[in-house]
Design an enzyme around this catalytic site. Structure first.
Site, PDB file in Angstrom:
ATOM      1  N   LYS A  53       0.846  -1.200   0.000  1.00  0.00           N
ATOM      2  CA  LYS A  53       0.000   0.000   0.000  1.00  0.00           C
ATOM      3  C   LYS A  53       0.883   1.252   0.000  1.00  0.00           C
ATOM      4  O   LYS A  53       0.614   2.218  -0.715  1.00  0.00           O
ATOM      5  CB  LYS A  53      -0.952  -0.024   1.205  1.00  0.00           C
ATOM      6  CG  LYS A  53      -2.072  -1.041   1.007  1.00  0.00           C
ATOM      7  CD  LYS A  53      -2.872  -1.349   2.249  1.00  0.00           C
ATOM      8  CE  LYS A  53      -3.799  -2.534   1.947  1.00  0.00           C
ATOM      9  NZ  LYS A  53      -4.544  -3.007   3.113  1.00  0.00           N
ATOM     10  N   GLN A  97      -5.006  -1.913   9.206  1.00  0.00           N
ATOM     11  CA  GLN A  97      -4.799  -3.220   8.601  1.00  0.00           C
ATOM     12  C   GLN A  97      -5.406  -4.311   9.484  1.00  0.00           C
ATOM     13  O   GLN A  97      -5.092  -4.403  10.671  1.00  0.00           O
ATOM     14  CB  GLN A  97      -3.286  -3.459   8.389  1.00  0.00           C
ATOM     15  CG  GLN A  97      -2.960  -4.738   7.645  1.00  0.00           C
ATOM     16  CD  GLN A  97      -3.468  -4.745   6.209  1.00  0.00           C
ATOM     17  OE1 GLN A  97      -3.351  -3.767   5.468  1.00  0.00           O
ATOM     18  NE2 GLN A  97      -4.069  -5.861   5.816  1.00  0.00           N
ATOM     19  N   ASP A 120     -11.470   2.191   3.248  1.00  0.00           N
ATOM     20  CA  ASP A 120     -11.719   0.750   3.070  1.00  0.00           C
ATOM     21  C   ASP A 120     -13.204   0.467   2.817  1.00  0.00           C
ATOM     22  O   ASP A 120     -13.562  -0.626   2.388  1.00  0.00           O
ATOM     23  CB  ASP A 120     -11.277  -0.015   4.334  1.00  0.00           C
ATOM     24  CG  ASP A 120      -9.943  -0.717   4.148  1.00  0.00           C
ATOM     25  OD1 ASP A 120      -9.566  -0.971   2.986  1.00  0.00           O
ATOM     26  OD2 ASP A 120      -9.288  -1.014   5.162  1.00  0.00           O
TER      27      ASP A 120
END
Ligand code: NAD
Length: 279
Positions: A53, A97, A120
């Site tokens: 990322k 995460q 997300d």
């Protein structure tokens, strides 16, 4: 019959190039897009994902802030870190995460991120917006699959779409997106009866079940489009999906490989989400 391979890597690069151009213009106008990534603990798979990322941010001209917090951090401490980033107007996206250590409630963490920074697309507000057709952040993997289909000129409207898997991050948002694209959608799961028969109805079969090479030719109608979301690494370190590619490919019109199909799209869509509502 010959089939066409959907090149997720090339399509992901194209999307990242578009994000890069948008980020360049935003920076020129005075605001550099910024993504904050929080990792708790040092699970090796998470470290790889977080690293990818960060690399993608660099490619796109997005500033990335990275916070590596110890496994022992309390939920309270993690939530206050999120509060701090929520309040920081130079941060446009926040990503924690997953998975998190057992003593931290994932749903509490997801809910703490401001919906306007939830790149997300996991916050209930964004999930709700997706359900009622409002603009919001959409979970990156299913959003990437829609892009793969559209950019490969595969018609979705009016098609029979079967999805295997009903997880919150893939199967369920995929269902909503395919309805939005006017497909007729069936969602299968571990309790579905006659899975083969149901899958054989599909013009577009999307497999997100987490079972290596589970779907063989007996699940696939001649000429179907097959999208394989699964990622598994075998003992020799080789990657495969939920679909038995060699058995299935000749039945398909289009198919995604693993690696190089859905995987690269997830990160590309994350980058795209960071700049999505920036002007
Ligand atoms: P999950 O484990 O949360 O969900 C799996 C789903 O499959 C469940 O809804 C379950 O009901 C269904 N299922 C399991 N066995 C079944 C069976 N025998 N018959 C019918 N349905 C069955 O998984 P997930 O998070 O949705 O991920 C699925 C796969 O996709 C995993 O391999 C994961 O690693 C991969 N994944 C890839 C990406 C990517 O970027 N490419 C992103 C997310 C997940």
């Amino acid at each position: 019959m010959s089939y066409c391979l959907i090149d997720g890597k090339a399509i992901a690069t194209q999307i990242k190039e578009e994000v890069k151009e948008k980020a360049r213009i935003l920076t020129e106008k005075g605001t550099t897009p910024c993504l904050a990534v929080i990792q708790v603990g040092n699970d090796p798979a998470s470290t790889v994902y977080v690293g990818n990322k960060k690399k993608a941010c660099e490619f796109c001209g997005i500033r990335s802030l990275s916070f590596e917090l110890p496994e022992t951090i309390t939920e309270e401490e993690l939530l206050s870190k999120i509060d701090e980033l929520n309040q920081d107007s130079s941060v446009h996206g926040i990503l924690v995460q997953l998975p998190l250590p057992k003593h931290i409630r994932e749903d509490a963490v997801i809910r703490r991120i401001l919906p306007e920074k939830d790149v997300d697309g996991f916050h209930p507000i964004n999930v709700g917006k997706l359900c009622i057709g409002e603009e919001g952040y959409v979970s990156c993997t299913p959003a990437g699959i829609v892009e793969l289909l559209k950019r490969s000129n595969i018609q979705i409207a009016g098609k029979e779409c079967v999805i295997i898997g009903r997880s919150n991050i893939v199967g369920k948002p995929m269902n909503m997106l395919m309805i939005r694209e006017n497909a007729t959608v069936t969602v299968c799961h571990s309790k579905t009866k006659n899975l083969q028969e149901v899958c054989k109805r599909a013009d577009i079969l999307i497999v997100a079940m987490g079972k290596p090479k589970f779907v063989d030719a007996s699940y696939v109608k001649q000429g179907a489009v097959v999208i394989d979301v699964g990622i598994h690494r075998n003992a020799e370190g080789k990657l495969c999906g939920d679909v038995d590619f060699d058995s299935v490919c000749e039945n398909t019109s289009y198919i995604t490989p693993v690696p190089g199909g859905v995987g690269p799209m997830t990160i590309a869509m994350l980058m795209s989400n960071v700049v999505k509502f920036m002007e």
